[in-house]
Motif scaffolding. Structure first.
Motif, PDB file in Angstrom:
ATOM      1  N   GLN A  17       0.833  -1.204   0.000  1.00  0.00           N
ATOM      2  CA  GLN A  17       0.000   0.000   0.000  1.00  0.00           C
ATOM      3  C   GLN A  17       0.868   1.255   0.000  1.00  0.00           C
ATOM      4  OE1 GLN A  17      -2.763  -0.221   3.237  1.00  0.00           O
ATOM      5  NE2 GLN A  17      -3.868  -1.945   2.348  1.00  0.00           N
ATOM      6  N   ARG A  18       1.951   1.235   0.768  1.00  0.00           N
ATOM      7  CA  ARG A  18       2.848   2.383   0.796  1.00  0.00           C
ATOM      8  C   ARG A  18       3.555   2.557  -0.549  1.00  0.00           C
ATOM      9  NH1 ARG A  18       7.076   2.006   5.282  1.00  0.00           N
ATOM     10  NH2 ARG A  18       5.191   1.739   6.488  1.00  0.00           N
ATOM     11  N   GLU A  21       2.186   4.612  -3.688  1.00  0.00           N
ATOM     12  CA  GLU A  21       2.364   6.058  -3.788  1.00  0.00           C
ATOM     13  C   GLU A  21       3.698   6.436  -4.436  1.00  0.00           C
ATOM     14  OE1 GLU A  21       2.047   7.284   0.251  1.00  0.00           O
ATOM     15  OE2 GLU A  21       0.005   6.552   0.458  1.00  0.00           O
ATOM     16  N   GLN A  22       4.572   5.471  -4.670  1.00  0.00           N
ATOM     17  CA  GLN A  22       5.907   5.741  -5.212  1.00  0.00           C
ATOM     18  C   GLN A  22       5.929   5.571  -6.725  1.00  0.00           C
ATOM     19  OE1 GLN A  22       8.493   6.738  -3.335  1.00  0.00           O
ATOM     20  NE2 GLN A  22       7.174   6.684  -1.538  1.00  0.00           N
ATOM     21  N   PRO A 145      -6.654   6.168  -1.210  1.00  0.00           N
ATOM     22  CA  PRO A 145      -5.699   7.228  -1.544  1.00  0.00           C
ATOM     23  C   PRO A 145      -6.133   7.981  -2.790  1.00  0.00           C
ATOM     24  CG  PRO A 145      -4.803   5.090  -2.118  1.00  0.00           C
ATOM     25  CD  PRO A 145      -6.111   4.840  -1.412  1.00  0.00           C
ATOM     26  N   SER A 148      -2.982   9.213  -8.297  1.00  0.00           N
ATOM     27  CA  SER A 148      -1.754   9.955  -8.548  1.00  0.00           C
ATOM     28  C   SER A 148      -1.278   9.845  -9.990  1.00  0.00           C
ATOM     29  CB  SER A 148      -0.650   9.421  -7.620  1.00  0.00           C
ATOM     30  OG  SER A 148      -0.391   8.067  -7.930  1.00  0.00           O
ATOM     31  N   HIS A 150      -0.235   7.098 -11.074  1.00  0.00           N
ATOM     32  CA  HIS A 150       0.658   5.952 -11.017  1.00  0.00           C
ATOM     33  C   HIS A 150      -0.030   4.762 -11.682  1.00  0.00           C
ATOM     34  CE1 HIS A 150       2.656   2.525  -9.076  1.00  0.00           C
ATOM     35  NE2 HIS A 150       3.705   3.311  -9.056  1.00  0.00           N
ATOM     36  N   ASP A 153      -2.418   2.787  -9.729  1.00  0.00           N
ATOM     37  CA  ASP A 153      -3.670   3.439  -9.377  1.00  0.00           C
ATOM     38  C   ASP A 153      -4.685   3.386 -10.500  1.00  0.00           C
ATOM     39  OD1 ASP A 153      -2.713   4.062  -6.931  1.00  0.00           O
ATOM     40  OD2 ASP A 153      -2.231   6.145  -7.410  1.00  0.00           O
ATOM     41  N   GLY A 158      -7.508   3.156  -6.695  1.00  0.00           N
ATOM     42  CA  GLY A 158      -6.543   3.580  -5.702  1.00  0.00           C
ATOM     43  C   GLY A 158      -5.838   2.435  -5.000  1.00  0.00           C
ATOM     44  N   SER A 160      -3.177  -0.909  -4.854  1.00  0.00           N
ATOM     45  CA  SER A 160      -1.889  -1.238  -5.451  1.00  0.00           C
ATOM     46  C   SER A 160      -2.028  -2.390  -6.433  1.00  0.00           C
ATOM     47  CB  SER A 160      -0.888  -1.605  -4.359  1.00  0.00           C
ATOM     48  OG  SER A 160      -1.226  -2.851  -3.799  1.00  0.00           O
TER      49      SER A 160
END
Length: 172
Positions: A17-18, A21-22, A145, A148, A150, A153, A158, A160
């Motif tokens: 999940q973290r 965002e990358q 989230p 983004s 990404h 996403d 949202g 992963s």
């Protein structure tokens, strides 16, 4: 970190999940570096080693999600155990103070036992067929989230890419 499968799954889920965002190139460089380090040391890259590597990169003070979640579950379990102990003590006290001068309503006792059996059977059938009537509650409280741009996403609401691989029906 202990190699308990539930802890590994929870820590991996938190990391996935973290990582959503990358940017993909940052993730690729990080994971490539991990693979090269394992190759230089002559060890097989495993999930446990990868999570340990990620914890080192996160810095001190970052408690894994599995520790927080398991601590919460232990508190809930202790609460249920305490409630069961209190109810058991009350039931035994009721039996000890029964003097035999009154009739016992066996119908109420049998109805209570049958209710418990019916609930256990219903829960078992739900688990066997995969029906989750509480799924709406999980969706309601899940953090969503912001999008983004990404690739993980896109099309996943949202979530992963790893989550979508584990739940292929959710991406539709």
């Amino acid at each position: 970190m202990t190699p308990h499968p539930l802890r590994l799954l929870l820590d991996f889920d938190q990391r996935a999940q973290r990582d959503g965002e990358q940017p993909p190139d940052v993730l690729h460089r990080r994971d490539r570096r991990f693979a090269l380090d394992c190759q230089q040391r002559g060890v097989q890259p495993t999930l446990e080693r990868w999570l340990t590597h990620q914890e080192r990169l996160s810095g001190p003070g970052a408690a894994p999600a599995s520790q927080r979640l398991l601590r919460r579950w232990r508190g809930i379990t202790a609460g249920f155990a305490g409630a069961g102990a209190v109810l058991g003590i009350v039931a035994m006290a009721g039996l000890l103070f029964y003097d035999g001068s009154q009739r016992i309503n066996v119908t109420v006792i049998l109805a209570f036992v049958l209710l418990q059996l019916a609930l256990a059977l219903a829960t078992t059938l739900q688990a066997v067929i995969g029906w989750q009537p509480w799924r709406w509650l999980g969706r309601r409280h899940r953090l969503r989230p912001e999008r983004s741009g990404h690739p993980a996403d896109l099309g996943g609401g949202g979530r992963s890419g790893v989550w979508l691989e584990l739940h292929p029906d959710a991406g539709q």
